[in-house]
Design a protein around this motif. Structure first.
Motif, PDB file in Angstrom:
ATOM      1  N   SER A  14      48.634  38.886  43.238  1.00 35.41           N
ATOM      2  CA  SER A  14      47.387  38.132  43.225  1.00 35.41           C
ATOM      3  C   SER A  14      46.241  39.137  43.141  1.00 35.41           C
ATOM      4  O   SER A  14      46.019  39.884  44.101  1.00 35.41           O
ATOM      5  CB  SER A  14      47.262  37.284  44.488  1.00 35.41           C
ATOM      6  OG  SER A  14      46.049  36.571  44.512  1.00 35.41           O
ATOM      7  N   PRO A  15      45.567  39.219  41.977  1.00 39.75           N
ATOM      8  CA  PRO A  15      45.679  38.394  40.777  1.00 39.75           C
ATOM      9  C   PRO A  15      47.049  38.535  40.103  1.00 39.75           C
ATOM     10  O   PRO A  15      47.709  39.562  40.222  1.00 39.75           O
ATOM     11  CB  PRO A  15      44.567  38.916  39.874  1.00 39.75           C
ATOM     12  CG  PRO A  15      43.653  39.702  40.754  1.00 39.75           C
ATOM     13  CD  PRO A  15      44.501  40.242  41.835  1.00 39.75           C
ATOM     14  N   THR A  51      44.008  33.960  40.518  1.00 41.11           N
ATOM     15  CA  THR A  51      42.894  34.833  40.137  1.00 41.11           C
ATOM     16  C   THR A  51      42.549  35.838  41.221  1.00 41.11           C
ATOM     17  O   THR A  51      41.858  36.829  40.958  1.00 41.11           O
ATOM     18  CB  THR A  51      41.636  33.992  39.843  1.00 41.11           C
ATOM     19  OG1 THR A  51      41.257  33.285  41.027  1.00 41.11           O
ATOM     20  CG2 THR A  51      41.886  33.012  38.702  1.00 41.11           C
ATOM     21  N   GLY A  52      42.999  35.585  42.445  1.00 38.84           N
ATOM     22  CA  GLY A  52      42.661  36.461  43.553  1.00 38.84           C
ATOM     23  C   GLY A  52      41.432  36.018  44.323  1.00 38.84           C
ATOM     24  O   GLY A  52      41.023  36.689  45.278  1.00 38.84           O
ATOM     25  N   ASP A  53      40.817  34.874  43.923  1.00 33.65           N
ATOM     26  CA  ASP A  53      39.693  34.342  44.700  1.00 33.65           C
ATOM     27  C   ASP A  53      40.137  34.001  46.127  1.00 33.65           C
ATOM     28  O   ASP A  53      39.367  34.111  47.075  1.00 33.65           O
ATOM     29  CB  ASP A  53      39.133  33.078  44.035  1.00 33.65           C
ATOM     30  CG  ASP A  53      38.339  33.391  42.776  1.00 33.65           C
ATOM     31  OD1 ASP A  53      37.954  34.555  42.593  1.00 33.65           O
ATOM     32  OD2 ASP A  53      38.110  32.464  41.969  1.00 33.65           O
TER      33      ASP A  53
END
Length: 375
Positions: A14-15, A51-53
């Motif tokens: 992640s992402p 997305t890693g958010d």
């Protein structure tokens, strides 16, 4: 030792991008069921982890938190469920015993603290999936991007077998989140003017909720023409590309006062979105924050002067402030009686192997809701 294998869409970083892998799966234990999946909704929240958010506590992890299917096995000493039951999942588990459940706030149940950990709610640190003998998490304790899931009954609701799985699965997150954000969090009432900012899989249901609650004007905001057109079909009275146009329309309808409420359901929320929406509501009005953004973003763009002196309310809403064990059956009953549209929310369906295409289409604004089908 694992009893089964299952094919699942997994994030290993992640992402990252989802990969379809074959995993080992344990049999269900007490207060668990094994479900053969038939449909799983594609929600922006699942993409936030890609997305890693948002950051999962364990990798690999199976994505997906909207789903419906049929029970194939019931764990020992597990009452109230039977093989063959059709079920939908609430992405928020409900224990029924903690402080929040006892005062009617099921969406704030203490079990929710484990949603991003991928672990078992009642036994943190244990898992039902593995890859090469290493544990694999299940997002929200579900991981619905899987041909079979072993889940806690705290997340399971039995449904009428006549309801299509592709429609039923949406009530596990998108429908309740959007609908409840208007009906519960914004407290829309007859004659209100409501702005819905972001008309995707959540926002379109905020439109439906506002219409159902009796709003005289529902103003949809989205840069994508397809979504604006769909919002009008679902009951919006107006649709604009940006919030400035929507705010002006709200003032025209209210002798310059502004909207009674604004519901922010953008796919990736920012402080500017909230600031603009808060500016668009009248004195004493409500801005409801629904969409998620980068978990590391702590700042905002809020006019504190008008927030305080105009006595406005900025309200967060998790799952639309729903009580899922009551509200999901209620929404499905409204669907059966023709008061809530679910079938038309499903723009496209995909096999599990095309899950990344489903997310690409979502981000391109092509779908109201894409659904993975396993049949």
């Amino acid at each position: 030792m694992s009893s089964y294998t299952t094919r699942s869409a997994v994030l290993r970083s992640s992402p990252g991008r989802y990969e379809v892998l074959t995993l080992d799966q344990d049999a269900p234990r007490r207060n668990e069921v094994r479900v053969r999946m038939h449909a799983a909704g594609i929600c922006h929240s699942d993409d936030h982890f890609a997305t890693g958010d948002q950051n999962p506590a364990i990798l690999p992890i199976v994505g997906g938190h909207e789903g419906a299917g049929v029970i194939e096995e019931v764990g020992p000493d597990t009452v109230g469920y039977a093989v063959g039951d059709h079920v939908v999942f609430s992405f928020l588990p409900v224990c029924g015993r903690c402080k929040w459940c006892s005062i009617g706030l099921q969406n704030l149940c203490n079990l929710g603290q484990h949603l991003g950990t991928g672990t078992r709610f009642d036994d943190p640190g244990t898992y039902r999936l593995s890859l090469d003998d290493a544990p694999v998490g299940q997002l929200a304790g579900l991981g619905t991007f899987s041909e079979h899931v072993v889940v806690s009954t705290a997340s399971v609701i039995t449904i009428d077998p006549a309801i299509p799985f592709t429609s039923a699965c949406l009530t596990g997150c998108g429908v309740g989140t959007g609908w409840g954000s208007s009906v519960n969090a914004a407290e829309v009432s007859a004659g209100d003017v409501v702005i819905v900012m972001g008309v995707g899989g959540i926002g379109i249901n905020a439109v439906q909720g506002a219409v159902h609650a009796g709003a005289s004007a529902v103003i949809a905001v989205d840069p994508v023409a397809f979504k604006r057109d769909t919002a009008v079909k679902f009951g919006a009275t107006d649709a604009y590309e940006d919030i400035a146009q929507a705010a002006e329309r709200a003032r025209e309808l209210t002798e310059g006062q502004g909207a009674d409420s604004a519901v922010v359901t953008t796919g990736v929320a920012t402080g500017k979105h909230l600031g603009d929406a808060l500016d668009a509501v009248r004195k004493g009005g409500t801005c409801v924050a629904v969409g998620l953004g980068d978990t590391f973003t702590k700042d905002g763009d809020i006019n504190l002067h008008t927030l305080i002196l105009h006595q406005k309310r900025l309200q967060g809403a998790l799952f639309g402030q729903s009580a899922p064990m009551a509200d999901i059956p209620k929404q499905l009953d409204l669907y059966r009686r023709g008061y809530l549209e679910l079938d038309g929310l499903v723009t496209a369906t995909y096999p599990l192997d095309r899950i990344n295409d489903a997310f690409d289409d979502m981000k391109a604004g092509k779908n109201m809701r894409g659904v993975i089908v396993f049949d």
